[in-house]
Enzyme design. Structure first.
Site, short mmCIF file in Angstrom:
data_model
loop_
_atom_site.label_atom_id
_atom_site.label_comp_id
_atom_site.label_asym_id
_atom_site.label_seq_id
_atom_site.Cartn_x
_atom_site.Cartn_y
_atom_site.Cartn_z
N LYS A 1 2.22 36.82 12.15
CA LYS A 1 3.16 36.09 11.28
C LYS A 1 3.43 36.84 9.97
CE LYS A 1 0.57 32.43 10.88
NZ LYS A 1 -0.59 32.87 11.66
N ARG B 1 -0.21 23.73 8.23
CA ARG B 1 -1.15 23.98 9.32
C ARG B 1 -1.55 22.70 10.05
NH1 ARG B 1 -5.29 28.68 7.08
NH2 ARG B 1 -3.76 30.36 7.07
N ARG C 1 -7.94 44.58 11.94
CA ARG C 1 -7.22 44.28 10.71
C ARG C 1 -7.97 44.79 9.48
NH1 ARG C 1 -4.33 38.46 10.36
NH2 ARG C 1 -6.36 37.86 9.57
N ARG D 1 -12.03 41.64 6.36
CA ARG D 1 -12.32 40.27 5.94
C ARG D 1 -13.39 39.65 6.83
NH1 ARG D 1 -6.42 37.90 6.18
NH2 ARG D 1 -7.62 36.07 6.76
N ARG E 1 -11.74 29.98 14.49
CA ARG E 1 -10.43 29.72 13.90
C ARG E 1 -9.40 29.37 14.96
NH1 ARG E 1 -8.62 34.57 10.39
NH2 ARG E 1 -7.10 33.08 9.57
#
Length: 211
Positions: free
Chosen positions: A13, A88, A123, A156, A167
């Site tokens: 996104k 969300r 990432r 992260r 998640r």
């Protein structure tokens, strides 16, 4: 144009939001980046949000909604904006509507859970400016160094595979119902995430009617 980018964590996104932001010259408002900035600065909101994020849970609605409301009132959002990471939950979507925010289109990026776990392990995030990269899909010009500000990139905690799975479970239980919410409003468009970034971008721009 007022757009929401929707999809599971790691679906891409943020990357697509940045591209569309440049095309339309409207800001991409990333809830995650705002919250990470608050954590970095040690604000009260940041402290309260930190434990939720590290467990892969959602930050409480009242915190997120307050941040978004302040951000959308800024001058650069007058001609439109892109929301990335908000809403969300259905209550957040209802709160957005209650704020008088009329969304033109909700762009849903679909990517399988298996591919997301693989993607997120690669990432990298810049602790300086909040920029996001990927070792395969969006590499930096110099390995491990942010293109924008030159800071050393980090991984992260919430990109750890175990946290990613947590998640995703939260996403399926609490966020995925938004598909029905926005579908009933007639503004949901779905794009299948592709292996090549450029292919996903082409589908995204076509879905939004951008040439």
């Amino acid at each position: 144009m007022k757009i929401i980018f929707f999809g599971a964590p790691g679906a891409g996104k943020g990357t697509q939001a940045e591209i569309v932001s440049e095309k339309l010259a409207i800001p991409a408002v990333s809830t995650g980046a705002i919250i990470r900035e608050a954590i970095k600065n040690g604000t009260e909101m940041g402290k309260s949000a930190k434990s939720f994020i590290e467990q892969g849970a959602l930050v409480p609605d009242e915190v997120v909604i307050g941040i978004i409301k302040d951000r959308l009132s800024e001058k650069d959002c007058e001609n439109g904006f892109i929301l990335d990471g908000f809403p969300r939950t259905v209550p957040q979507a209802e709160a957005l509507t209650a704020m008088g925010v009329d969304i033109d289109v909700v762009l849903n990026l679909e990517v399988s859970d298996e591919r997301i776990v693989t993607r997120m392990s690669g990432r990298r995030t810049c602790p300086g400016c909040g920029g996001t990269y990927h070792v395969v899909y969006k590499p930096t010009k110099v390995e491990g160094i942010c293109d924008k500000c030159g800071a050393e990139l980090t991984i992260r905690k919430d990109d750890d595979p175990a946290v990613v799975l947590s998640r995703l479970e939260t996403y399926h239980n609490e966020t995925e119902p938004l598909k029905d919410y926005y579908s009933k409003m007639g503004i949901l468009k779905t794009v299948e995430g592709q292996e090549e970034l450029s292919d996903t971008t082409a589908l995204t721009l076509a879905a939004l009617g951008i040439k």
